[in-house]
Scaffold this active site. Structure first.
Site, PDB file in Angstrom:
ATOM      1  N   THR A  98     -13.608  10.716  10.678  1.00  0.00           N
ATOM      2  CA  THR A  98     -14.258   9.410  10.579  1.00  0.00           C
ATOM      3  C   THR A  98     -13.184   8.317  10.404  1.00  0.00           C
ATOM      4  O   THR A  98     -12.010   8.610  10.203  1.00  0.00           O
ATOM      5  CB  THR A  98     -15.201   9.396   9.369  1.00  0.00           C
ATOM      6  OG1 THR A  98     -14.457   9.834   8.220  1.00  0.00           O
ATOM      7  CG2 THR A  98     -16.381  10.319   9.594  1.00  0.00           C
ATOM      8  N   PRO A 124     -19.333  11.180  13.985  1.00  0.00           N
ATOM      9  CA  PRO A 124     -19.040  11.222  12.551  1.00  0.00           C
ATOM     10  C   PRO A 124     -19.779  12.331  11.837  1.00  0.00           C
ATOM     11  O   PRO A 124     -19.515  12.575  10.668  1.00  0.00           O
ATOM     12  CB  PRO A 124     -19.527   9.855  12.051  1.00  0.00           C
ATOM     13  CG  PRO A 124     -20.618   9.479  13.009  1.00  0.00           C
ATOM     14  CD  PRO A 124     -20.227  10.053  14.342  1.00  0.00           C
ATOM     15  N   MET A 183     -21.373  16.356  12.642  1.00  0.00           N
ATOM     16  CA  MET A 183     -21.585  17.477  13.567  1.00  0.00           C
ATOM     17  C   MET A 183     -22.790  18.332  13.167  1.00  0.00           C
ATOM     18  O   MET A 183     -23.102  19.304  13.855  1.00  0.00           O
ATOM     19  CB  MET A 183     -20.349  18.395  13.569  1.00  0.00           C
ATOM     20  CG  MET A 183     -19.085  17.725  13.985  1.00  0.00           C
ATOM     21  SD  MET A 183     -19.083  17.476  15.765  1.00  0.00           S
ATOM     22  CE  MET A 183     -17.767  16.283  15.894  1.00  0.00           C
ATOM     23  N   HIS A 195     -20.062  11.390  -1.993  1.00  0.00           N
ATOM     24  CA  HIS A 195     -19.162  12.427  -1.462  1.00  0.00           C
ATOM     25  C   HIS A 195     -18.141  12.788  -2.534  1.00  0.00           C
ATOM     26  O   HIS A 195     -17.931  12.025  -3.487  1.00  0.00           O
ATOM     27  CB  HIS A 195     -18.399  11.934  -0.229  1.00  0.00           C
ATOM     28  CG  HIS A 195     -19.218  11.821   1.031  1.00  0.00           C
ATOM     29  ND1 HIS A 195     -20.095  10.793   1.253  1.00  0.00           N
ATOM     30  CD2 HIS A 195     -19.273  12.609   2.138  1.00  0.00           C
ATOM     31  CE1 HIS A 195     -20.662  10.957   2.446  1.00  0.00           C
ATOM     32  NE2 HIS A 195     -20.177  12.055   3.004  1.00  0.00           N
ATOM     33  N   LYS A 247     -12.683  11.808  -0.942  1.00  0.00           N
ATOM     34  CA  LYS A 247     -12.983  11.233   0.380  1.00  0.00           C
ATOM     35  C   LYS A 247     -12.351   9.867   0.516  1.00  0.00           C
ATOM     36  O   LYS A 247     -12.553   8.982  -0.328  1.00  0.00           O
ATOM     37  CB  LYS A 247     -14.502  11.167   0.617  1.00  0.00           C
ATOM     38  CG  LYS A 247     -14.849  10.594   1.998  1.00  0.00           C
ATOM     39  CD  LYS A 247     -16.300  10.827   2.373  1.00  0.00           C
ATOM     40  CE  LYS A 247     -16.693  10.093   3.652  1.00  0.00           C
ATOM     41  NZ  LYS A 247     -15.931  10.501   4.841  1.00  0.00           N
TER      42      LYS A 247
HETATM   43  N1  LIG Z   1     -17.846  14.861  11.873  1.00  0.00           N
HETATM   44  C1  LIG Z   1     -18.265  15.625  10.855  1.00  0.00           C
HETATM   45  O1  LIG Z   1     -19.278  16.337  10.917  1.00  0.00           O
HETATM   46  C2  LIG Z   1     -17.491  15.635   9.582  1.00  0.00           C
HETATM   47  C3  LIG Z   1     -16.407  14.840   9.453  1.00  0.00           C
HETATM   48  N2  LIG Z   1     -15.643  14.901   8.342  1.00  0.00           N
HETATM   49  C4  LIG Z   1     -14.442  14.085   8.350  1.00  0.00           C
HETATM   50  O2  LIG Z   1     -13.308  14.938   8.508  1.00  0.00           O
HETATM   51  C5  LIG Z   1     -12.166  14.274   7.962  1.00  0.00           C
HETATM   52  C6  LIG Z   1     -11.385  15.239   7.076  1.00  0.00           C
HETATM   53  O3  LIG Z   1     -12.098  15.479   5.894  1.00  0.00           O
HETATM   54  P1  LIG Z   1     -11.541  16.484   4.778  1.00  0.00           P
HETATM   55  O4  LIG Z   1     -11.163  17.785   5.365  1.00  0.00           O
HETATM   56  O5  LIG Z   1     -12.508  16.447   3.668  1.00  0.00           O
HETATM   57  O6  LIG Z   1     -10.178  15.753   4.358  1.00  0.00           O
HETATM   58  P2  LIG Z   1      -8.903  16.391   3.647  1.00  0.00           P
HETATM   59  O7  LIG Z   1      -8.191  15.256   3.018  1.00  0.00           O
HETATM   60  O8  LIG Z   1      -9.291  17.579   2.839  1.00  0.00           O
HETATM   61  O9  LIG Z   1      -8.008  16.951   4.855  1.00  0.00           O
HETATM   62  C7  LIG Z   1      -7.400  16.136   5.811  1.00  0.00           C
HETATM   63  C8  LIG Z   1      -6.134  16.829   6.282  1.00  0.00           C
HETATM   64  O10 LIG Z   1      -5.639  16.136   7.432  1.00  0.00           O
HETATM   65  C9  LIG Z   1      -4.238  15.989   7.253  1.00  0.00           C
HETATM   66  N3  LIG Z   1      -3.686  14.900   8.052  1.00  0.00           N
HETATM   67  C10 LIG Z   1      -3.366  13.629   7.685  1.00  0.00           C
HETATM   68  N4  LIG Z   1      -2.832  12.967   8.703  1.00  0.00           N
HETATM   69  C11 LIG Z   1      -2.801  13.822   9.758  1.00  0.00           C
HETATM   70  C12 LIG Z   1      -2.352  13.718  11.088  1.00  0.00           C
HETATM   71  N5  LIG Z   1      -1.790  12.597  11.577  1.00  0.00           N
HETATM   72  N6  LIG Z   1      -2.484  14.786  11.914  1.00  0.00           N
HETATM   73  C13 LIG Z   1      -3.017  15.927  11.443  1.00  0.00           C
HETATM   74  N7  LIG Z   1      -3.444  16.095  10.165  1.00  0.00           N
HETATM   75  C14 LIG Z   1      -3.358  15.040   9.339  1.00  0.00           C
HETATM   76  C15 LIG Z   1      -4.088  15.770   5.774  1.00  0.00           C
HETATM   77  O11 LIG Z   1      -2.735  15.932   5.391  1.00  0.00           O
HETATM   78  P3  LIG Z   1      -2.071  14.910   4.301  1.00  0.00           P
HETATM   79  O12 LIG Z   1      -2.373  15.521   2.994  1.00  0.00           O
HETATM   80  O13 LIG Z   1      -0.631  14.907   4.677  1.00  0.00           O
HETATM   81  O14 LIG Z   1      -2.730  13.578   4.482  1.00  0.00           O
HETATM   82  C16 LIG Z   1      -5.027  16.836   5.237  1.00  0.00           C
HETATM   83  O15 LIG Z   1      -4.426  18.102   5.211  1.00  0.00           O
HETATM   84  C17 LIG Z   1     -12.702  13.019   7.260  1.00  0.00           C
HETATM   85  O16 LIG Z   1     -12.569  11.914   8.109  1.00  0.00           O
HETATM   86  C18 LIG Z   1     -14.178  13.347   7.060  1.00  0.00           C
HETATM   87  O17 LIG Z   1     -14.981  12.211   6.949  1.00  0.00           O
HETATM   88  C19 LIG Z   1     -15.966  15.696   7.295  1.00  0.00           C
HETATM   89  C20 LIG Z   1     -17.073  16.499   7.354  1.00  0.00           C
HETATM   90  C21 LIG Z   1     -17.931  16.541   8.517  1.00  0.00           C
HETATM   91  O1  LIG Z   2     -15.846  13.429   4.301  1.00  0.00           O
HETATM   92  C1  LIG Z   2     -16.860  14.143   4.306  1.00  0.00           C
HETATM   93  O2  LIG Z   2     -17.033  15.095   3.532  1.00  0.00           O
HETATM   94  C2  LIG Z   2     -17.880  13.857   5.311  1.00  0.00           C
HETATM   95  N1  LIG Z   2     -17.610  12.970   6.229  1.00  0.00           N
HETATM   96  C3  LIG Z   2     -18.470  12.564   7.280  1.00  0.00           C
HETATM   97  C4  LIG Z   2     -18.820  11.094   7.134  1.00  0.00           C
HETATM   98  O3  LIG Z   2     -18.001  10.310   6.650  1.00  0.00           O
HETATM   99  O4  LIG Z   2     -19.914  10.704   7.558  1.00  0.00           O
HETATM  100  C5  LIG Z   2     -19.664  13.456   7.434  1.00  0.00           C
HETATM  101  C6  LIG Z   2     -20.232  13.929   6.134  1.00  0.00           C
HETATM  102  O5  LIG Z   2     -20.795  12.856   5.452  1.00  0.00           O
HETATM  103  C7  LIG Z   2     -19.147  14.612   5.293  1.00  0.00           C
END
Ligand SMILES: NC(=O)C1=CN([C@@H]2O[C@H](COP(=O)(O)OP(=O)(O)OC[C@H]3O[C@@H](n4cnc5c(N)ncnc54)[C@H](OP(=O)(O)O)[C@@H]3O)[C@@H](O)[C@H]2O)C=CC1
Ligand SMILES: O=C(O)C1=N[C@H](C(=O)O)C[C@H](O)C1
Length: 279
Positions: free
Chosen positions: A105, A127, A129, A162, A166
């Site tokens: 996101t 945003p 899935m 969240h 986040k």
């Molecule tokens: N579309 C959907 O259904 C969903 C979307 N999301 C989204 O997924 C994203 C990740 O969430 P979440 O896993 O909780 O976050 P986390 O912070 O747990 O993980 C993010 C990871 O991405 C890494 N990262 C940062 N910059 C880069 C880069 N340039 N290239 C590759 N990796 C990078 C981070 O490393 P570092 O520590 O170095 O920053 C970290 O390891 C968010 O935007 C969230 O909103 C979440 C759930 C569902």
């Molecule tokens: O960061 C999350 O956890 C999530 N991110 C997505 C969002 O920003 O909408 C999807 C879900 O809410 C979980």
């Protein structure tokens, strides 16, 4: 049929880890032992069950990607990284001709779409899935198209909760605002109320303690101008498994589009849903 080669980017992050586990369990997909990672990550590998995954830091990815792509024709990239990485990552995928699913996101969403279209890329961007939430979005889009101004002059509140880590306001809630706007509700994404405090989440919201570290609760409340009518929609998700199935459907959908020779197109999860990719 050969399995679809998939690179999950964002390991060892929370969502990338869950999605990678779902890919590993899918016989139609092959999880590659590489992941683009973030600048703060100072380990060379992470492990999923017993499988080591090499973590490629931002400064190393340009020199590593060509060999990975050549070795794995049909490679699909899946991005669950960080809101600050969205636009640069999309530019990277397009520069190297990598079709991608963008679950991350935040960032500049209009620029994200332009990057794909202007550079002949191919992507599913959403945003959320979770197929039931995508279905709910499709219902709201239908209502907005069919009954514009249905909720004219209603007052809207949006509250989302969240995990404390986040980085951004819910991308799902922001997307939902567009449908309410089209139904006649004046509302700006800055008005979304976000909760990140675990104590209030547990005591006021009722988030189960075991899910304080990973949950996505959203409530949209519409109140009529005279206060006599109230409509409320909620979707409360605990954990992250719900995103696995939809992401796999998006990968399969995108692989079909690649096979059809599509270029310069952005699809949403509603497109995936409509194509029957979610079952
Ligand atoms: N579309 C959907 O259904 C969903 C979307 N999301 C989204 O997924 C994203 C990740 O969430 P979440 O896993 O909780 O976050 P986390 O912070 O747990 O993980 C993010 C990871 O991405 C890494 N990262 C940062 N910059 C880069 C880069 N340039 N290239 C590759 N990796 C990078 C981070 O490393 P570092 O520590 O170095 O920053 C970290 O390891 C968010 O935007 C969230 O909103 C979440 C759930 C569902
Ligand atoms: O960061 C999350 O956890 C999530 N991110 C997505 C969002 O920003 O909408 C999807 C879900 O809410 C979980």
């Amino acid at each position: 049929m050969n399995p679809i080669p998939v690179m999950i980017n964002g390991l060892p992050g929370n969502v990338a880890r869950v999605i990678a586990t779902h890919i590993m369990a899918d016989a139609a997909m092959q999880l590659l032992p590489f992941s683009l990672t973030g600048p703060e990550i100072d380990i060379a590998h992470c492990h999923l069950a017993e499988t080591p995954i090499a973590l490629i830091r931002p400064e190393a990815r340009e020199e590593r990607i060509a060999a990975i792509k050549t070795a794995h024709p049909g490679l699909i990239s899946v991005d669950f990284t960080h809101p600050t990485a969205v636009n640069a990552n999309a530019e990277f995928y397009c520069r190297f001709g990598l079709p991608f699913v963008m679950g991350t996101t935040g960032g500049d969403r209009d620029a994200l779409l332009r990057t794909v279209v202007d550079n002949g890329g191919l992507a599913v961007i959403a945003p959320n899935m979770a197929k039931q939430i995508v279905g709910f979005q499709a219902m709201m889009a239908h209502a907005a198209d069919t009954f514009p101004n249905l909720f004219q002059n209603y007052q809207l509140t949006i509250r989302e909760s969240h995990q404390a880590g986040k980085a951004d306001t819910s991308g799902t809630a922001k997307a939902m605002v567009t449908y309410f706007n089209r139904m006649g509700v004046a509302f700006n994404t800055d008005q979304i109320q976000k909760e990140r405090d675990p104590e209030r989440q547990a005591n006021q919201w009722g988030v189960p303690p075991e899910h304080l570290g990973g949950h996505a609760w959203h409530t949209y409340t519409l109140t009529s101008p005279d206060g006599t009518a109230r409509f409320e929609f909620s979707h409360n998700v605990n954990g992250r498994d719900i995103y696995g199935e939809g992401t796999r459907d998006a990968i399969r959908f995108l692989a079909r589009k690649v096979a059809d020779g599509e270029k310069g197109r952005v699809y949403s999860m509603v497109d995936v849903l409509k194509a029957g990719g979610i079952g």
